[in-house]
Design a protein around this motif. Structure first.
Motif, PDB file in Angstrom:
ATOM      1  N   MET A 187       0.903  -1.145   0.106  1.00 10.42           N
ATOM      2  CA  MET A 187       0.280  -0.006  -0.021  1.00 10.42           C
ATOM      3  C   MET A 187       0.686   1.448   0.038  1.00 10.42           C
ATOM      4  O   MET A 187       0.627   2.299  -0.705  1.00 10.42           O
ATOM      5  N   GLU A 228      -9.642   8.297  -5.287  1.00 11.42           N
ATOM      6  CA  GLU A 228     -10.047   6.811  -5.149  1.00 11.42           C
ATOM      7  C   GLU A 228     -11.641   6.644  -4.918  1.00 11.42           C
ATOM      8  O   GLU A 228     -12.116   5.730  -5.533  1.00 11.42           O
ATOM      9  N   ALA A 287     -13.769   4.735  -7.710  1.00 20.31           N
ATOM     10  CA  ALA A 287     -14.405   3.466  -7.231  1.00 20.31           C
ATOM     11  C   ALA A 287     -13.434   2.368  -6.901  1.00 20.31           C
ATOM     12  O   ALA A 287     -14.081   1.169  -6.710  1.00 20.31           O
ATOM     13  N   THR A 288     -12.155   2.641  -6.775  1.00 21.94           N
ATOM     14  CA  THR A 288     -11.356   1.655  -6.352  1.00 21.94           C
ATOM     15  C   THR A 288     -11.462   1.206  -5.098  1.00 21.94           C
ATOM     16  O   THR A 288     -10.782   0.516  -4.531  1.00 21.94           O
ATOM     17  N   ARG A 315     -13.971   0.577  -3.588  1.00 25.25           N
ATOM     18  CA  ARG A 315     -14.919  -0.559  -3.827  1.00 25.25           C
ATOM     19  C   ARG A 315     -14.117  -1.940  -3.862  1.00 25.25           C
ATOM     20  O   ARG A 315     -14.350  -3.129  -3.427  1.00 25.25           O
ATOM     21  N   ALA A 316     -13.187  -1.916  -4.789  1.00 24.29           N
ATOM     22  CA  ALA A 316     -12.226  -3.056  -5.030  1.00 24.29           C
ATOM     23  C   ALA A 316     -11.313  -3.267  -3.885  1.00 24.29           C
ATOM     24  O   ALA A 316     -11.135  -4.479  -3.340  1.00 24.29           O
ATOM     25  N   TYR A 317     -10.980  -2.038  -3.051  1.00 25.48           N
ATOM     26  CA  TYR A 317      -9.945  -2.564  -1.896  1.00 25.48           C
ATOM     27  C   TYR A 317     -10.818  -2.942  -0.789  1.00 25.48           C
ATOM     28  O   TYR A 317     -10.391  -3.765   0.118  1.00 25.48           O
ATOM     29  N   ARG A 318     -12.271  -2.775  -0.622  1.00 27.07           N
ATOM     30  CA  ARG A 318     -12.959  -3.248   0.403  1.00 27.07           C
ATOM     31  C   ARG A 318     -13.059  -4.672   0.521  1.00 27.07           C
ATOM     32  O   ARG A 318     -13.377  -5.263   1.462  1.00 27.07           O
ATOM     33  N   VAL A 319     -13.235  -5.355  -0.825  1.00 32.43           N
ATOM     34  CA  VAL A 319     -13.273  -7.047  -0.875  1.00 32.43           C
ATOM     35  C   VAL A 319     -11.773  -7.467  -0.675  1.00 32.43           C
ATOM     36  O   VAL A 319     -11.496  -8.512  -1.418  1.00 32.43           O
ATOM     37  N   THR A 320     -10.937  -6.765  -0.251  1.00 33.02           N
ATOM     38  CA  THR A 320      -9.665  -7.501   0.245  1.00 33.02           C
ATOM     39  C   THR A 320      -9.195  -7.471   1.632  1.00 33.02           C
ATOM     40  O   THR A 320     -10.167  -6.884   2.327  1.00 33.02           O
ATOM     41  N   PRO A 321      -8.487  -8.073   2.209  1.00 28.16           N
ATOM     42  CA  PRO A 321      -8.254  -8.091   3.393  1.00 28.16           C
ATOM     43  C   PRO A 321      -7.416  -6.770   3.984  1.00 28.16           C
ATOM     44  O   PRO A 321      -7.211  -6.670   5.375  1.00 28.16           O
ATOM     45  N   GLY A 322      -7.492  -5.711   3.239  1.00 29.63           N
ATOM     46  CA  GLY A 322      -6.617  -4.544   3.626  1.00 29.63           C
ATOM     47  C   GLY A 322      -7.050  -3.689   4.609  1.00 29.63           C
ATOM     48  O   GLY A 322      -6.334  -3.789   5.599  1.00 29.63           O
ATOM     49  N   LEU A 369     -15.352   2.655   3.830  1.00 30.18           N
ATOM     50  CA  LEU A 369     -15.197   1.307   3.445  1.00 30.18           C
ATOM     51  C   LEU A 369     -16.594   0.662   3.401  1.00 30.18           C
ATOM     52  O   LEU A 369     -16.631  -0.481   2.851  1.00 30.18           O
TER      53      LEU A 369
END
Lengths: 343, 284
Positions: free
Chosen positions: A7, A180, A184-185, A187-194, A340
């Motif tokens: 990150m 971001e 809408a990145t 949204r993609a980050y939200r479905v990771t363990p970040g 998030l």
């Protein structure tokens, strides 16, 4: 750790491609130029004095006090020529002698009477000194220890460390979040363990690194190795971190830069107000000291110019620690529960 | 296996349910197609399944464990390809994948190999902002595979792609299925659903109206029909006859006996026709 590094590297690349590193570099070069080329002292005299007395006793006295030849004249023609070219200055012509001094004032523009009277008082004091009738020295008590007046070229460094780089960080961290949101990145980050924790710390570290990269060269050029770098960098890092966390918290509640602009600029302006007190120390209303950057800028000043120690600035460090804690909590809650979830 | 039981969701909490009593299950290694018009509630269901929306009513379990009890590591098993291509425009395609690969705790696939698989090798080191919509769509698809997920959510994965590229994407999807990946596919494309899905479910106004394999649905709801081209005073006319209707059957028999038929094709009902028959509306 792998996730955090990934990150951070991504934020670093984005900061570079958004021009943040370039802007910080340009700002650093400008500040270095000021440190290197600004005079250490800037004397501005608003008066020109012509001494027509026998033996030019006043001119000699003033010269001995360090007043320059561009202020004190003994040739009337030269005095008139210079005064004509600088109509905003007050011309003073001294004639007579020490027992019967005569001062004539030549005023071309609107000068406050307060200034004229202060000038008169200074001249009266000079005459008393010359007569040997000087009054007792006025006692002065220093509330925060005796401090030498900082050289002008170095005096700007605390401002640069506490306000300028923080301003950039505050602005750019919001810009990065709005990008971001727009792409809408998140949204993609939200479905990771970040998660929120890494998101905050990565951006925070980015602006801490930038504040050090900006501050360290300034300090090295301005002060060499003669200051407590550990202490000064700690203050700079904590100030930058605090403002980044506040910026992250605020940006969560806005969709884009246009919506954020007025609130963001208002926060920046309020945060910058203590720079007035720094420039004019006698202007320090109580409310001003409640602004977090106020203790920060004065702590930095004390470390740089007054050899303040860890103990001296401990209250400021504790305050900044507490504010960082509050800032992190607010940013975490806003990002975890709002950004998030809807991102 | 993913199991959904009596799932309902009300955004405003005022009794206006976006989805109501939706139940289905997806066995491991199968492709489940979720079909329905815009506003039917497909995105709501998908967002609940991937954790973007909280679970209000009903139950969602992944291999027996409720989604409520899942922690951040749950996302290591998930891949999501969004309909709107949400990529970092200022990062290259390669950097986008590399960044997301770094977010997972599980072994990840090689970003360059994934880019090659979706025909983006030449554009790998170009900024994603310079990509066409189709290229970004492929990048998002590739990103959903980066963590080699066990459960894949694909929202319109072939939308806006040319037939050749769409065929490549479909091939990858089928390969993931063979590898044991469970796939939840949302699409408007009946052809895509027909080609890929083991099971399809129709969602209309928040409710499931049918769920079965495409073949069974066609058998259950389709009508036997033939499309005929025939000559008529020098012109070529075309007509569809539904053989289960007496009037159509009589007209078709007359046409065969007249020996004017030029071409004749049997037809099965499309999924879209079935959806229209069940709901009285189209999928668009």
């Amino acid at each position: 750790m792998k996730r955090f590094i990934s990150m951070f590297m991504q934020d670093l690349i984005l900061a570079n491609r958004n021009g943040l590193i370039l802007v910080t570099g340009i700002l650093l070069i400008a500040m270095l130029a000021l440190v290197l080329f600004l005079p250490k002292q800037l004397k501005i005299h608003n008066e020109m004095i012509l001494d027509l007395s026998q033996g030019t006793i006043l001119a000699t006295y003033l010269n001995n006090q360090g007043v320059g030849e561009d202020v004190v004249f003994i040739e009337e023609q030269e005095f008139n020529q210079k005064l004509e070219k600088q109509p905003n200055k007050v011309g003073v012509i001294f004639s007579g002698d020490l027992e019967n001094p005569v001062f004539a004032f030549l005023i071309n523009s609107q000068i406050p009477m307060e200034n004229i009277n202060l000038l008169k008082a200074s001249l009266d004091r000079a005459i008393l000194d010359l007569r040997g009738e000087s009054t007792a020295t006025i006692p002065v008590r220093f509330l925060r220890g005796v401090m030498q007046t900082p050289p002008l070229n170095l005096k700007i460094i605390p401002i640069a460390l506490v306000f300028e780089v923080v301003l950039l960080g505050f602005f750019f961290v919001s810009v990065m979040m709005f990008q971001e949101k727009q792409e809408a990145t998140l949204r993609a980050y939200r479905v990771t363990p970040g998660g929120a924790w890494n998101y905050i710390l990565s951006k925070n570290l980015l602006f801490i690194v930038l504040s050090i990269a900006y501050g360290l060269p300034l300090l090295l050029v301005g002060f060499g190795l003669s200051i407590n770098y550990g202490l000064i960098l700690l203050l700079v890092v904590m100030t930058a971190s605090m403002m980044t966390l506040i910026s992250l918290f605020i940006a969560v509640f806005f969709r884009n830069l246009s919506e954020w602009f007025f609130v963001g600029v208002a926060v920046l302006v309020i945060n910058s107000l203590p720079s007035i007190s720094y420039g004019i120390p006698s202007f320090s209303p109580a409310w001003m000291s409640w602004i977090p950057s106020y203790p920060a800028v004065f702590a930095v000043r004390d470390v740089l110019f007054n050899a303040a120690t860890w103990v001296d600035v401990l209250p400021t460090i504790v305050l900044l620690l507490v504010l960082n804690g509050i800032g992190f909590l607010l940013a975490y809650l806003a990002i975890q529960r709002k950004l998030l979830k809807e991102g | 296996m993913l199991a959904v039981k009596n799932l309902s969701h009300d955004y405003e909490g005022k009794g206006n349910y976006a989805v109501r009593n939706v139940s289905f299950s997806i066995p491991e290694g199968t492709i489940f197609g979720f079909l329905g018009p815009s506003g039917a509630g497909k995105s709501t269901v998908q967002n609940i399944l991937i954790g973007l929306l909280p679970l209000q009513q009903g139950e969602v379990t992944y291999t027996g464990k409720s989604i409520r009890d899942q922690d951040a590591k749950f996302f290591n098993q998930l891949g999501v390809s969004f309909e709107h291509p949400n990529v970092y425009g200022r990062l290259t395609g390669y950097e986008n994948l590399k960044y997301f690969a770094g977010l997972f705790d599980v072994p990840t696939l090689d970003p360059l190999k994934l880019l090659e698989a979706v025909n983006l090798t030449e554009a790998a080191h170009r900024k994603a902002s310079a990509y066409s919509k189709g290229m970004r769509q492929r990048l998002v698809f590739a990103r959903s595979l980066i963590n080699n997920p066990k459960m894949l959510f694909l929202d319109e994965p072939t939308s806006g792609l040319d037939p050749n590229t769409a065929a490549i994407i479909k091939e990858i999807i089928l390969q993931k299925k063979k590898d044991g990946c469970t796939i939840f596919l949302t699409t408007h494309s009946m052809a895509t659903a027909d080609d890929l899905c083991d099971t399809v479910a129709f969602l209309n106004e928040g409710k499931m109206v049918a769920m079965d394999s495409p073949r069974n649905l066609k058998l259950a709801y389709g009508e036997r029909s033939v499309r005929v081209e025939y000559g008529d005073n020098g012109r070529v006319l075309e007509q569809v006859f539904f053989l289960d209707k007496a009037e159509d059957h009589r007209l078709f028999t007359d046409l065969v006996q007249s020996q004017r038929i030029q071409t004749i094709h049997t037809q099965e009902a499309t999924l879209e026709q079935i959806f229209m028959r069940l709901t009285g509306r189209g999928l668009a």
